[in-house]
Design a protein around this motif. Sequence first.
Motif, short mmCIF file in Angstrom:
data_model
loop_
_atom_site.label_atom_id
_atom_site.label_comp_id
_atom_site.label_asym_id
_atom_site.label_seq_id
_atom_site.Cartn_x
_atom_site.Cartn_y
_atom_site.Cartn_z
N GLY A 129 -0.41 3.47 7.03
CA GLY A 129 -0.77 4.82 6.58
C GLY A 129 -1.24 5.11 5.71
O GLY A 129 -1.18 6.37 4.66
N LEU A 130 -2.07 4.18 4.87
CA LEU A 130 -2.62 4.17 3.66
C LEU A 130 -4.09 4.27 3.56
O LEU A 130 -4.63 3.58 4.63
N PRO A 131 -4.88 4.91 2.75
CA PRO A 131 -6.29 4.50 2.79
C PRO A 131 -6.59 3.23 2.50
O PRO A 131 -5.91 2.60 1.51
N LEU A 132 -7.62 2.65 3.19
CA LEU A 132 -8.04 1.06 2.69
C LEU A 132 -7.82 0.81 1.22
O LEU A 132 -7.40 -0.19 0.88
N TRP A 133 -8.50 1.80 0.50
CA TRP A 133 -8.72 1.17 -0.93
C TRP A 133 -7.25 1.00 -1.48
O TRP A 133 -6.96 0.35 -2.36
N ARG A 134 -6.25 1.99 -1.13
CA ARG A 134 -5.15 1.93 -1.56
C ARG A 134 -4.16 0.55 -1.33
O ARG A 134 -3.48 0.01 -1.83
N SER A 135 -4.42 0.36 0.04
CA SER A 135 -3.90 -0.71 0.51
C SER A 135 -4.36 -1.95 -0.15
O SER A 135 -3.60 -3.12 -0.12
N LEU A 136 -5.54 -2.12 -0.54
CA LEU A 136 -6.24 -3.29 -1.02
C LEU A 136 -5.88 -3.38 -2.59
O LEU A 136 -5.97 -4.48 -3.27
N GLU A 137 -5.47 -2.16 -3.18
CA GLU A 137 -5.28 -2.15 -4.58
C GLU A 137 -4.28 -2.89 -5.17
O GLU A 137 -2.99 -2.76 -4.96
N ALA A 138 -4.40 -3.93 -5.98
CA ALA A 138 -3.28 -4.59 -6.54
C ALA A 138 -3.74 -5.10 -7.97
O ALA A 138 -4.88 -5.93 -7.82
#
Length: 429
Positions: A129-138
């Motif tokens: 349920g996350l935008p892709l950029w937020r899911s990739l952010e680390a």
Amino acid sequence: MSSTEIAALHGREILDSRGNPTIEVEMRLACGVCARAAAPSGASTGIHEAWELRDGEPTRYRGKGVLNAVSLVNNEIAAGLAGADAAVQEELDRRLIALDGTETKSRLGANTILAVSIAAARAAAAAKGLPLWRSLEAPAGRASMPVPMMNILNGGVHAHWQGADFQEYMIVPYGAPTFREALRYGSETYHALRSILAAKGHHTGVGDEGGFAPAVGSNREPLDLIVEAIEAAGYRPGAEIGLALDPASSGFFEDGAYRLKTEGRSLSAGEMVDYYADLAAAYPIIVIEDGLAEDDWDGWQMLTARLGDHLELVGDDLFVTNVARIQEGIRQGAANAVLIKPNQIGTVTETVAAVDLAQGNGWGAMVSHRSGETVDTFIADLCVALGTGHLKTGAPARGERVEKYNQLLRIEEEAGSSLTFAGRNAFVR
Ligand SMILES: C=C(OP(=O)(O)O)C(=O)O
Ligand SMILES: [Mg+2]
């Protein structure tokens, strides 16, 4: 069974922006979420890039089809990823790399592998349920909105060698307050350039990335035309909009010399460095990508020693998003930034590793499209997630390029003030 376990994979052949076949992959997860991804394709490809798998069958699309890749996705890769969890990207990518089993991804193809890898990243984000950029952010807090590097004048192979020898002349609106404004500055300058070219009797046809491709008489003339366009659009060259070049010089490096056909002369690496120094003194240039050829390490050292203090010098064909080559560049002091093209290396994990290595050494990382693109917008989310600060994805015209810029508009709108615009700080010098 985890809800993000891969339940089905399906590949198909579609067309890219040049009308060449490319691979698209659809992935369905156990939870029912579906995601799609497509591989781009370069024209001025580096010889050290991971391999792109193309059919050998000469009658279909002149032998450029990807039906072998489609079949691999539907059979061998689907079976090989049985039980894999799309949400554990590194493990999934490790399995893809092991399944291929070659150094260069020549058996399954970097195009095939990348489409699967990106589909997994996108499916996992949707499942969370996350935008892709937020899911990739680390790690968290790394993300930012990039400065768009808009290629508005094309030469080299992207313009079928009918204009400048240099492949890309980009405008860089780093002085804008937000991404949205930067895109507007760039789009207005693009339209001003069209009017200026038409008024001067140049044709206004475009190259592969949507930039104009006039038959200029030197590699300097486009810079004059673009500076005029920036001013005509009401902006100050250097203050609000800088310039970037991608000469893609491997394309005109022959028998040890840089052959500038437009200018009727051949230069040594040292003379090319002088040439760039003169251009950087005369114009507000902030970035030069692939100023020298892909294996001219001595030339790159010379270029970096001479101009690396005040210019971002980006290796594209030199590094091909490959950590071993980037490490060699860092060791030698060759370049100070890396171009990041996911299909040069083939997985999301290896792409992130290339960015981490560059940033960890104080180098720049500039995410990039390919000259053959689809409407897949993965690179827009990737550059936001990793806070690379700049993205080059062609002219602010032509659907497959604009779609990346439009995705950034959506991200900026959704994130609001939680994402800052990288601006001038995006550049390593
Ligand atoms: C985007 C580029 O072109 P291609 O995709 O043809 O390598 C480039 O050289 O940076
Ligand atoms: Mg390049």
